[in-house]
Write an enzyme that holds these catalytic residues in place. Structure first.
Site, PDB file in Angstrom:
ATOM      1  N   ASN A 104       0.855  -1.193   0.000  1.00 41.90           N
ATOM      2  CA  ASN A 104       0.000   0.000   0.000  1.00 41.90           C
ATOM      3  C   ASN A 104       0.892   1.244   0.000  1.00 41.90           C
ATOM      4  O   ASN A 104       2.112   1.138  -0.042  1.00 41.90           O
ATOM      5  CB  ASN A 104      -0.962  -0.019   1.195  1.00 41.90           C
ATOM      6  CG  ASN A 104      -0.208  -0.013   2.503  1.00 41.90           C
ATOM      7  OD1 ASN A 104       0.479   0.937   2.828  1.00 41.90           O
ATOM      8  ND2 ASN A 104      -0.321  -1.110   3.256  1.00 41.90           N
TER       9      ASN A 104
ATOM     10  N   LYS B 257     -11.705  -2.869  17.970  1.00 41.49           N
ATOM     11  CA  LYS B 257     -10.332  -3.368  18.167  1.00 41.49           C
ATOM     12  C   LYS B 257      -9.955  -3.402  19.657  1.00 41.49           C
ATOM     13  O   LYS B 257      -8.984  -4.032  20.033  1.00 41.49           O
ATOM     14  CB  LYS B 257      -9.336  -2.495  17.416  1.00 41.49           C
ATOM     15  CG  LYS B 257      -9.666  -2.392  15.920  1.00 41.49           C
ATOM     16  CD  LYS B 257      -8.516  -2.833  15.075  1.00 41.49           C
ATOM     17  CE  LYS B 257      -8.823  -2.607  13.601  1.00 41.49           C
ATOM     18  NZ  LYS B 257      -7.804  -3.167  12.728  1.00 41.49           N
TER      19      LYS B 257
HETATM   20  O1  PMT Z   1       2.937   6.272   6.391  1.00 43.83           O
HETATM   21  P1  PMT Z   1       2.446   7.636   5.937  1.00 43.83           P
HETATM   22  O2  PMT Z   1       2.635   7.840   4.453  1.00 43.83           O
HETATM   23  O3  PMT Z   1       3.010   8.749   6.765  1.00 43.83           O
HETATM   24  O4  PMT Z   1       0.870   7.664   6.143  1.00 43.83           O
HETATM   25  C1  PMT Z   1       0.329   7.619   7.442  1.00 43.83           C
HETATM   26  C2  PMT Z   1      -0.856   6.631   7.542  1.00 43.83           C
HETATM   27  C3  PMT Z   1      -1.991   7.133   6.673  1.00 43.83           C
HETATM   28  C4  PMT Z   1      -0.437   5.237   7.086  1.00 43.83           C
HETATM   29  C5  PMT Z   1      -1.238   6.612   9.060  1.00 43.83           C
HETATM   30  O5  PMT Z   1      -1.562   7.910   9.493  1.00 43.83           O
HETATM   31  C6  PMT Z   1      -2.414   5.667   9.302  1.00 43.83           C
HETATM   32  O6  PMT Z   1      -3.575   6.025   9.154  1.00 43.83           O
HETATM   33  N1  PMT Z   1      -2.100   4.411   9.670  1.00 43.83           N
HETATM   34  C7  PMT Z   1      -3.085   3.328   9.816  1.00 43.83           C
HETATM   35  C8  PMT Z   1      -3.389   2.765   8.444  1.00 43.83           C
HETATM   36  C9  PMT Z   1      -4.376   1.624   8.490  1.00 43.83           C
HETATM   37  O7  PMT Z   1      -4.022   0.530   8.160  1.00 43.83           O
HETATM   38  O8  PMT Z   1      -5.533   1.942   8.995  1.00 43.83           O
HETATM   39  P2  PMT Z   1      -6.812   0.872   9.130  1.00 43.83           P
HETATM   40  O9  PMT Z   1      -7.964   1.751   9.406  1.00 43.83           O
HETATM   41  O10 PMT Z   1      -6.828  -0.056   7.973  1.00 43.83           O
HETATM   42  O11 PMT Z   1      -6.386   0.052  10.411  1.00 43.83           O
HETATM   43  C10 PMT Z   1      -6.794   0.421  11.724  1.00 43.83           C
HETATM   44  C11 PMT Z   1      -5.733   0.110  12.723  1.00 43.83           C
HETATM   45  O12 PMT Z   1      -5.528  -1.298  12.801  1.00 43.83           O
HETATM   46  C12 PMT Z   1      -4.386   0.718  12.458  1.00 43.83           C
HETATM   47  O13 PMT Z   1      -3.846   1.143  13.686  1.00 43.83           O
HETATM   48  C13 PMT Z   1      -3.588  -0.429  11.871  1.00 43.83           C
HETATM   49  O14 PMT Z   1      -2.174  -0.284  12.154  1.00 43.83           O
HETATM   50  C14 PMT Z   1      -4.175  -1.610  12.606  1.00 43.83           C
HETATM   51  N2  PMT Z   1      -4.142  -2.888  11.898  1.00 43.83           N
HETATM   52  C15 PMT Z   1      -4.837  -3.084  10.748  1.00 43.83           C
HETATM   53  C16 PMT Z   1      -4.834  -4.323  10.156  1.00 43.83           C
HETATM   54  C17 PMT Z   1      -4.087  -5.377  10.739  1.00 43.83           C
HETATM   55  N3  PMT Z   1      -4.055  -6.579  10.188  1.00 43.83           N
HETATM   56  N4  PMT Z   1      -3.416  -5.160  11.871  1.00 43.83           N
HETATM   57  C18 PMT Z   1      -3.429  -3.938  12.461  1.00 43.83           C
HETATM   58  O15 PMT Z   1      -2.786  -3.752  13.503  1.00 43.83           O
END
Ligand code: PMT
Length: 407
Positions: A216, A349
């Site tokens: 991604n 979560k």
């Molecule tokens: O890296 P940059 O270019 O600076 O951009 C920053 C960012 C947009 C990546 C960052 O600010 C951000 O939003 N990170 C979380 C991205 C994400 O995967 O979001 P999500 O809504 O899909 O996931 C929610 C949370 O669960 C996140 O804390 C993620 O780390 C966590 N997760 C998700 C899936 C997984 N299998 N395990 C996880 O721990």
């Protein structure tokens, strides 16, 4: 203006390199000494072409250290001791040449050697021609040094000795005094000392076959900045990072991983911790049965990729139990209804806080330098203005510190 009271009794090692701005460093010595700072100076060979050793010696009332090979200097004060017996190293003026040598880790004169040997904070005040400052090489050197924890003041805009206009003038002596007071204030503000933190950052790469993967757009900028900000407040930080182009942030232990399963294993290995911040963009799915042979185009139907769900690292770390960090912070990357989806995600979560950001096309959140976030806690939502990712990280780290100190 920073509070100068903090300066009394501090020891500064001032490195004066060879630039026309070196004359301002004489004034800097006076201003620091007026405030109770002991100043010891290292003068480079080029620096001595702009200011005389005698002037520096008279103003510091100390030996001026110039030569790595001088037996006298080495017997009186070895270069290692010279760098360690200071609370802060200040390079003013910091020329393009000295910044390049610092970035490359060279030790080819006394100035570069003390800067390489030191375990103390370093503040640089760049001064050079505008084109030299704007050159990609100088910008890359400066960025690398800053990523390693070197602080910078200036350069300022203005007319330079060469009659060109732009950024390149060394900051004024009183601005440097202020910056020095700021470094000491930051060094003494360590509310997270003794706390352990895990931060995840960057994307994960999920293999399709040995040469292809699903990924991604995460650059790691936000997660790396959070790791650095927590470390700056004194936390012992383990950063678990997916593949990024960023240098490892200063003061953090870094584990490099590729897949979600490796990220989970690295986070679990870093437990116990007081704080976990999951800023990584973890792939929700991986390819089921990714083999060790490259998929071949054989003229038939394209291969169908079967996906299987990855472990959820945030949910795993949030699970109640003895090893659960006291404060677990997740991120939510949304493309619409940001607050509603992020609030639901926090509950699903099981984390304590969630930082919600809009990653719709055009926002530049993925990969950009700025971010607009909402901090969602049990007691409500704080919406922060758009700011650089470093500033988001600092504000989040301060909120984490408040959580632990109650202040
Ligand atoms: O890296 P940059 O270019 O600076 O951009 C920053 C960012 C947009 C990546 C960052 O600010 C951000 O939003 N990170 C979380 C991205 C994400 O995967 O979001 P999500 O809504 O899909 O996931 C929610 C949370 O669960 C996140 O804390 C993620 O780390 C966590 N997760 C998700 C899936 C997984 N299998 N395990 C996880 O721990």
């Amino acid at each position: 203006m920073a509070d100068h009271a903090i300066l009394a009794g501090k020891r500064v090692l001032l490195v004066i390199a060879g630039g026309i701005a070196a004359y301002k460093s004489l004034e800097l010595i006076r201003r620091l000494r007026e405030r109770g700072v002991t100043v010891r100076a290292v003068l480079t060979e080029a620096g001595a072409r702009f200011v005389t050793p005698l002037s520096v010696q008279a103003l510091t009332e100390d030996t001026v250290y110039r030569d790595l090979w001088s037996l006298t200097d080495e017997s009186e004060m070895g270069h290692i001791r010279l760098s360690r017996e200071a609370d802060l190293l200040v390079v003013a003026p910091a020329t393009a040449n000295l910044l390049a040598r610092m970035a490359a880790g060279m030790a080819d004169d006394l100035a570069a050697t003390v800067l390489l040997a030191t375990d103390k904070p370093v503040l640089v005040a760049p001064a050079m021609n505008v084109r030299m400052w704007q050159h990609a090489a100088t910008q890359a050197n400066m960025a690398l040094l800053e990523s390693r924890g070197v602080r910078r003041i200036g350069p300022n805009d203005g007319v330079m000795a060469c009659n060109e206009y732009g950024p390149g003038r060394m900051a004024e002596p009183m601005e440097i005094v202020d910056a020095i007071a700021g470094v000491f204030a930051a060094e003494s503000h360590r509310p997270l000392a003794g706390r352990r933190a895990i931060v995840t950052s960057g994307p994960t790469h999920e293999p399709i076959d040995p040469v292809r993967y699903i990924a991604n757009r995460s650059s790691g900028k936000q997660g790396h900045a959070i790791a650095a900000a927590l470390a700056a407040l004194g936390a012992e930080v383990t950063l678990v990072s997916g593949p990024t182009r960023l240098p490892d942030p200063a003061g953090c232990r870094v584990t490099h991983i590729e897949t979600a399963r490796e990220m989970l294993a690295a986070c679990e290995a870093a437990l116990p911790a007081d704080i976990a911040v999951c800023a990584a963009a973890v792939a929700d799915w991986r390819v089921d049965g990714a083999g060790d042979r490259k998929l071949k185009k054989d003229g038939g139907a394209p291969p169908a990729l079967a996906l299987t769900e990855n472990p959820d690292i945030l949910a795993t770390l949030s699970r109640p139990g003895e090893r659960r960090p006291a404060l677990v912070v997740g991120f939510a990357a949304e493309t619409g209804d940001v607050l509603a989806y992020a609030t639901a995600k926090r509950a699903r979560k099981g984390c304590d806080w969630i930082v919600a950001n809009d990653v719709s096309p055009g926002t530049g959140t993925f990969g950009g330098s700025d971010n607009t976030v909402h901090l969602i806690r049990a007691d409500g939502v704080e919406s922060w203005p758009t700011m650089p990712k470093d500033a988001v990280a600092t504000r989040l780290a301060e909120a984490v510190a408040e959580y632990f100190t109650g202040k």
